[in-house]
Motif scaffolding. Structure first.
Motif, PDB file in Angstrom:
ATOM      1  N   LEU A  58       0.832  -1.204   0.000  1.00 44.10           N
ATOM      2  CA  LEU A  58       0.000   0.000   0.000  1.00 44.10           C
ATOM      3  C   LEU A  58       0.868   1.255   0.000  1.00 44.10           C
ATOM      4  O   LEU A  58       0.601   2.213  -0.738  1.00 44.10           O
ATOM      5  CB  LEU A  58      -0.916  -0.011   1.224  1.00 44.10           C
ATOM      6  CG  LEU A  58      -1.810   1.223   1.409  1.00 44.10           C
ATOM      7  CD1 LEU A  58      -2.761   1.358   0.227  1.00 44.10           C
ATOM      8  CD2 LEU A  58      -2.598   1.110   2.716  1.00 44.10           C
ATOM      9  N   PHE A  59       1.912   1.250   0.810  1.00 41.48           N
ATOM     10  CA  PHE A  59       2.799   2.410   0.887  1.00 41.48           C
ATOM     11  C   PHE A  59       3.486   2.667  -0.450  1.00 41.48           C
ATOM     12  O   PHE A  59       3.562   3.808  -0.914  1.00 41.48           O
ATOM     13  CB  PHE A  59       3.830   2.182   1.988  1.00 41.48           C
ATOM     14  CG  PHE A  59       4.866   3.264   2.085  1.00 41.48           C
ATOM     15  CD1 PHE A  59       4.534   4.522   2.558  1.00 41.48           C
ATOM     16  CD2 PHE A  59       6.175   3.032   1.683  1.00 41.48           C
ATOM     17  CE1 PHE A  59       5.484   5.536   2.635  1.00 41.48           C
ATOM     18  CE2 PHE A  59       7.130   4.024   1.769  1.00 41.48           C
ATOM     19  CZ  PHE A  59       6.782   5.274   2.245  1.00 41.48           C
ATOM     20  N   VAL A  60       3.965   1.620  -1.093  1.00 43.74           N
ATOM     21  CA  VAL A  60       4.630   1.769  -2.389  1.00 43.74           C
ATOM     22  C   VAL A  60       3.625   2.251  -3.441  1.00 43.74           C
ATOM     23  O   VAL A  60       3.951   3.108  -4.281  1.00 43.74           O
ATOM     24  CB  VAL A  60       5.282   0.448  -2.818  1.00 43.74           C
ATOM     25  CG1 VAL A  60       5.795   0.526  -4.254  1.00 43.74           C
ATOM     26  CG2 VAL A  60       6.431   0.093  -1.875  1.00 43.74           C
ATOM     27  N   LEU A 117       1.632  16.177   0.646  1.00 37.20           N
ATOM     28  CA  LEU A 117       2.968  15.978   1.209  1.00 37.20           C
ATOM     29  C   LEU A 117       2.885  15.696   2.704  1.00 37.20           C
ATOM     30  O   LEU A 117       3.544  14.775   3.199  1.00 37.20           O
ATOM     31  CB  LEU A 117       3.835  17.208   0.955  1.00 37.20           C
ATOM     32  CG  LEU A 117       5.230  17.190   1.602  1.00 37.20           C
ATOM     33  CD1 LEU A 117       6.050  16.021   1.064  1.00 37.20           C
ATOM     34  CD2 LEU A 117       5.952  18.513   1.361  1.00 37.20           C
ATOM     35  N   TRP A 118       2.056  16.463   3.423  1.00 35.94           N
ATOM     36  CA  TRP A 118       1.931  16.238   4.869  1.00 35.94           C
ATOM     37  C   TRP A 118       1.274  14.888   5.154  1.00 35.94           C
ATOM     38  O   TRP A 118       1.680  14.171   6.075  1.00 35.94           O
ATOM     39  CB  TRP A 118       1.120  17.368   5.496  1.00 35.94           C
ATOM     40  CG  TRP A 118       1.674  18.729   5.209  1.00 35.94           C
ATOM     41  CD1 TRP A 118       1.096  19.717   4.472  1.00 35.94           C
ATOM     42  CD2 TRP A 118       2.958  19.247   5.620  1.00 35.94           C
ATOM     43  NE1 TRP A 118       1.922  20.816   4.401  1.00 35.94           N
ATOM     44  CE2 TRP A 118       3.061  20.561   5.096  1.00 35.94           C
ATOM     45  CE3 TRP A 118       4.011  18.734   6.372  1.00 35.94           C
ATOM     46  CZ2 TRP A 118       4.179  21.366   5.306  1.00 35.94           C
ATOM     47  CZ3 TRP A 118       5.129  19.534   6.579  1.00 35.94           C
ATOM     48  CH2 TRP A 118       5.210  20.818   6.064  1.00 35.94           C
ATOM     49  N   VAL A 119       0.252  14.557   4.369  1.00 36.26           N
ATOM     50  CA  VAL A 119      -0.396  13.246   4.551  1.00 36.26           C
ATOM     51  C   VAL A 119       0.602  12.125   4.274  1.00 36.26           C
ATOM     52  O   VAL A 119       0.662  11.111   4.989  1.00 36.26           O
ATOM     53  CB  VAL A 119      -1.624  13.119   3.628  1.00 36.26           C
ATOM     54  CG1 VAL A 119      -2.225  11.717   3.701  1.00 36.26           C
ATOM     55  CG2 VAL A 119      -2.673  14.163   3.998  1.00 36.26           C
ATOM     56  N   TYR A 120       1.417  12.309   3.242  1.00 35.27           N
ATOM     57  CA  TYR A 120       2.389  11.280   2.879  1.00 35.27           C
ATOM     58  C   TYR A 120       3.437  11.105   3.971  1.00 35.27           C
ATOM     59  O   TYR A 120       3.858   9.975   4.261  1.00 35.27           O
ATOM     60  CB  TYR A 120       3.063  11.649   1.561  1.00 35.27           C
ATOM     61  CG  TYR A 120       4.036  10.593   1.084  1.00 35.27           C
ATOM     62  CD1 TYR A 120       3.577   9.444   0.453  1.00 35.27           C
ATOM     63  CD2 TYR A 120       5.403  10.734   1.291  1.00 35.27           C
ATOM     64  CE1 TYR A 120       4.458   8.470   0.029  1.00 35.27           C
ATOM     65  CE2 TYR A 120       6.293   9.763   0.871  1.00 35.27           C
ATOM     66  CZ  TYR A 120       5.810   8.637   0.243  1.00 35.27           C
ATOM     67  OH  TYR A 120       6.690   7.662  -0.160  1.00 35.27           O
ATOM     68  N   TRP A 127       4.323   3.681   8.392  1.00 34.08           N
ATOM     69  CA  TRP A 127       4.960   2.518   7.758  1.00 34.08           C
ATOM     70  C   TRP A 127       6.313   2.237   8.397  1.00 34.08           C
ATOM     71  O   TRP A 127       6.659   1.075   8.655  1.00 34.08           O
ATOM     72  CB  TRP A 127       5.141   2.792   6.266  1.00 34.08           C
ATOM     73  CG  TRP A 127       5.910   1.716   5.555  1.00 34.08           C
ATOM     74  CD1 TRP A 127       5.441   0.502   5.148  1.00 34.08           C
ATOM     75  CD2 TRP A 127       7.297   1.756   5.196  1.00 34.08           C
ATOM     76  NE1 TRP A 127       6.455  -0.208   4.542  1.00 34.08           N
ATOM     77  CE2 TRP A 127       7.595   0.530   4.563  1.00 34.08           C
ATOM     78  CE3 TRP A 127       8.304   2.711   5.344  1.00 34.08           C
ATOM     79  CZ2 TRP A 127       8.861   0.246   4.072  1.00 34.08           C
ATOM     80  CZ3 TRP A 127       9.566   2.422   4.855  1.00 34.08           C
ATOM     81  CH2 TRP A 127       9.838   1.204   4.224  1.00 34.08           C
ATOM     82  N   PHE A 128       7.080   3.287   8.667  1.00 34.84           N
ATOM     83  CA  PHE A 128       8.397   3.141   9.279  1.00 34.84           C
ATOM     84  C   PHE A 128       8.277   2.474  10.652  1.00 34.84           C
ATOM     85  O   PHE A 128       9.064   1.586  11.004  1.00 34.84           O
ATOM     86  CB  PHE A 128       9.037   4.522   9.408  1.00 34.84           C
ATOM     87  CG  PHE A 128      10.501   4.498   9.743  1.00 34.84           C
ATOM     88  CD1 PHE A 128      11.452   4.330   8.764  1.00 34.84           C
ATOM     89  CD2 PHE A 128      10.922   4.649  11.050  1.00 34.84           C
ATOM     90  CE1 PHE A 128      12.807   4.306   9.060  1.00 34.84           C
ATOM     91  CE2 PHE A 128      12.276   4.628  11.368  1.00 34.84           C
ATOM     92  CZ  PHE A 128      13.214   4.460  10.370  1.00 34.84           C
TER      93      PHE A 128
END
Length: 229
Positions: A58-60, A117-120, A127-128
């Protein structure tokens, strides 16, 4: 029927010397070499949980979509600059609503990418943290799993990107002066295009970083905690 520990009821083993009976290893029982080998073989390697893999996919996927939006924005910015140039050379060739439509689309994409950008960044932090917990669950040093040059380089690129987002929102001059309007559009478009290109490079690094972490955790063994490549 297996012998149980006389103190806690867990599987029991012989106790050296004169003991009250067989006990678990915690209470003094000593399993034989064959029993230890059977326990180790039965445990087997721990594999990453399926939900971690789904989270990574999902992150990718979100990262790739983000890259696609940036590429579309660059294309729209180039169109906006071309429109501004034509507007100066021949104001009658293009109606004002056409000019506004292109500029409004460029501004809409800029707003989406700015908020995105902030959401990402929040998504990346989640994820980290998930990766770190999974590495710890597998018995690995999470710093060894998460440490990679792509991650460090991506963090460096965040500095100019965040500064650009904070300083964004330049107001274009009134189009009553076509030359000033064209110059402002060209300057804003050139700057935004450069930062979008930098963001594409940064997000490409993140995709590479996610692949590295995936490969590290995908072939983990619990006893390899300090030997992750």
């Amino acid at each position: 029927m297996p012998t149980l520990c006389v103190r806690c009821g867990a599987p029991g083993y012989p106790v050296a010397g004169d003991g009250p009976g067989q006990c678990c290893a915690r209470h003094g029982g000593v399993p034989s070499a064959a029993e230890v080998a059977a326990l180790v073989a039965g445990a087997g390697p721990r594999r990453p949980a399926w939900w971690w893999r789904v989270c990574t996919w999902l992150f990718v996927a979100v990262t790739v979509i983000h890259i696609g939006l940036l590429a579309v924005h660059i294309r729209v910015l180039r169109r906006a600059v071309a429109v501004a140039e034509r507007f100066v050379e021949d104001p009658g060739a293009i109606t004002h609503p056409d000019v506004a439509a292109v500029l409004d689309l460029a501004q809409l994409l800029a707003n989406v990418l700015r908020d995105g950008l902030w959401v990402y960044l929040v998504l990346f932090v989640l994820w980290f943290a998930t990766v770190g917990r999974e590495a710890t669950r597998l018995g690995h040093d999470r710093h060894a799993v998460l440490r990679h040059w792509t991650y460090h380089l991506w963090r460096i690129t965040l500095v100019p990107l965040i500064v650009a987002v904070v300083l964004a929102g330049r107001v274009l001059p009134d189009d009553a002066d076509p030359a000033a309007f064209r110059d402002a559009v060209v300057a804003a478009g050139t700057t935004a295009t450069a930062f979008n290109a930098l963001r594409i490079v940064a997000l490409t690094l993140v995709v590479g970083y996610a692949v590295v972490v995936w490969r590290r955790l995908g072939a983990t063994r619990r006893r390899g905690a300090s030997t992750v490549p």
